[in-house]
Design a protein around this motif. Sequence first.
Motif, PDB file in Angstrom:
ATOM      1  N   THR A   1       2.084  -2.556 -11.290  1.00 13.89           N
ATOM      2  CA  THR A   1       2.664  -3.672 -10.544  1.00 13.89           C
ATOM      3  C   THR A   1       2.160  -4.983 -11.108  1.00 13.89           C
ATOM      4  O   THR A   1       1.043  -5.061 -11.661  1.00 13.89           O
ATOM      5  N   ASN A   2       2.992  -6.021 -11.002  1.00 11.74           N
ATOM      6  CA  ASN A   2       2.582  -7.360 -11.450  1.00 11.74           C
ATOM      7  C   ASN A   2       1.593  -7.950 -10.453  1.00 11.74           C
ATOM      8  O   ASN A   2       1.755  -7.815  -9.229  1.00 11.74           O
ATOM      9  N   ILE A   3       0.569  -8.644 -10.964  1.00 12.15           N
ATOM     10  CA  ILE A   3      -0.468  -9.186 -10.081  1.00 12.15           C
ATOM     11  C   ILE A   3      -0.676 -10.682 -10.282  1.00 12.15           C
ATOM     12  O   ILE A   3      -1.643 -11.242  -9.776  1.00 12.15           O
TER      13      ILE A   3
ATOM     14  N   ALA B   1      -4.723  -4.855  -5.898  1.00 10.32           N
ATOM     15  CA  ALA B   1      -3.607  -4.439  -6.752  1.00 10.32           C
ATOM     16  C   ALA B   1      -3.347  -2.937  -6.648  1.00 10.32           C
ATOM     17  O   ALA B   1      -2.183  -2.499  -6.632  1.00 10.32           O
ATOM     18  N   ILE B   2      -4.415  -2.131  -6.538  1.00 11.82           N
ATOM     19  CA  ILE B   2      -4.224  -0.681  -6.471  1.00 11.82           C
ATOM     20  C   ILE B   2      -3.406  -0.284  -5.243  1.00 11.82           C
ATOM     21  O   ILE B   2      -2.461   0.518  -5.353  1.00 11.82           O
ATOM     22  N   PRO B   3      -3.693  -0.822  -4.038  1.00 15.00           N
ATOM     23  CA  PRO B   3      -2.840  -0.476  -2.882  1.00 15.00           C
ATOM     24  C   PRO B   3      -1.382  -0.858  -3.074  1.00 15.00           C
ATOM     25  O   PRO B   3      -0.485  -0.179  -2.572  1.00 15.00           O
TER      26      PRO B   3
ATOM     27  N   PHE C   1      -8.130   5.243 -10.257  1.00 14.08           N
ATOM     28  CA  PHE C   1      -8.691   4.149 -11.046  1.00 14.08           C
ATOM     29  C   PHE C   1      -7.544   3.321 -11.617  1.00 14.08           C
ATOM     30  O   PHE C   1      -6.376   3.757 -11.626  1.00 14.08           O
ATOM     31  N   ALA C   2      -7.879   2.142 -12.068  1.00 14.26           N
ATOM     32  CA  ALA C   2      -6.837   1.248 -12.583  1.00 14.26           C
ATOM     33  C   ALA C   2      -7.441   0.272 -13.572  1.00 14.26           C
ATOM     34  O   ALA C   2      -8.656   0.053 -13.597  1.00 14.26           O
TER      35      ALA C   2
ATOM     36  N   VAL D   1      -2.266  -1.188 -13.863  1.00 13.36           N
ATOM     37  CA  VAL D   1      -1.834   0.181 -14.130  1.00 13.36           C
ATOM     38  C   VAL D   1      -2.765   1.122 -13.381  1.00 13.36           C
ATOM     39  O   VAL D   1      -3.983   1.090 -13.576  1.00 13.36           O
ATOM     40  N   ALA D   2      -2.220   1.958 -12.490  1.00 14.28           N
ATOM     41  CA  ALA D   2      -3.035   2.851 -11.661  1.00 14.28           C
ATOM     42  C   ALA D   2      -2.790   4.308 -12.025  1.00 14.28           C
ATOM     43  O   ALA D   2      -1.651   4.706 -12.303  1.00 14.28           O
TER      44      ALA D   2
END
Length: 434
Positions: free
Chosen positions: A317-319, A331-333, A387-388, A406-407
């Motif tokens: 996802t874009n952060i 970001a991970i959620p 992890f990400a 990236v997760a």
Amino acid sequence: MAPRDPLLSSLRVCVLNLQSGGDTVTDSDAHLTSCCELLELVLRKGLQQPVLSLGNRDYWQCFEQLPHQDTCDRLSALSLAVEQTRVCRKLLSAQGRGRYLLRLALSRRILPQFITHLLHTPRVLEWFSPASILRNEELVEPFMSLLLVLSHMDFKLDLENCSFLDESWLLPVCETYEVVPCREVGMVLRYLSGRTFVLDLLPGSQAHVDRFICPGDIIDEINGTSLKNSKCGQAGVVLSRLKGSPLIIRILRWRAHDGTVYRPLIKLLRALRVENPNLQLGPAPSPQSASEHQRPSPSHCLKEGRIVYIVQFLGKTNIGMFGGKEVLQQAIPQVLEKNLPGQEVLLDMKETHLTCTDKNSKQVLIEHHYPEISCVGRFGQPDYTVFAFCVADSPETPQSTGFCCVAMRASNIKECDEIVCRIAAGFKHTEWFV
């Protein structure tokens, strides 16, 4: 009835076995060593020793004399082969040089020319007694026929793997590894009988993280500099001279192809074990007999000597424009909320970059050099196996669109920690030239 010689009969069978394996012969061919041993026995049969000399004569001295008997252009290939053998620093004895020259002659398809020239050089041929195959007209013809058959085969041999030819025709497993510029490779070395052994690996070092070398292995070369018969500390001198440069290290493995200890090293490895009692010298454990931490796990596999992890790709996802470690827990959620089906992938962490490949289709999904990754971490809760890492969306363009997260999910917490540490180690090993 024409006379028969048991050496030629055995050599004929061995040549037929080599032919049955195809036109190309490599070091992994089970019949290659036997063929070379038989050629050596033929060349040594009837070779007389000089009366007034302190050293023994071997077939290498015969070949060494041949290019000096004539200066015809047709001998240039033989001269080059002899000179290449003479200057090889890994060879210390006449036996080693003779064996290297035989392998070189097979690779270049010039062994029949060597023998033909020897047969036409009386001063060298007289070193052989009448019991020699080379002095028997009825035996030398079938011998030359076998050499011609060998000259029509394609020998793809690793001629650089020659450090043990002085002692044995049996060669160790030899691998080349490229190390990116780093502050410290992290190997503890010991010098035994002219060999540079790896005694241990420093925790957290590049050698320890990448696992490209094991205690008990031998460093044969560093960037083309041979360490055969090197003095104590010479490897450190070579590494200091190459500090800040990429390293190409040739490694001789202490395990043979069949998983057992390489026989010529057994005595030296026992001496090495006195200093490092943790060095295991037994055969490679089978899955049935291995302990739990040694048993091959379905969560990872081996590729070119590296551990490749089998993980679940959860998405990305874009952060925004900030890619620091502080954004990971938010970001991970965001990735997990998309609730995308996990895709089984192979995560391969190489020396300079990592790749993520679909396990089934083998399509490369992600490929990033370590300097492109801004941060890496493990999800705190509730799933500690997630992890990400964050990476720029378009690092190759001047106007980046920001960062993305990236997760992935590892098989267990232990492997999750290992992956995070290995990616983080990539930052450490490359940061100086980023």
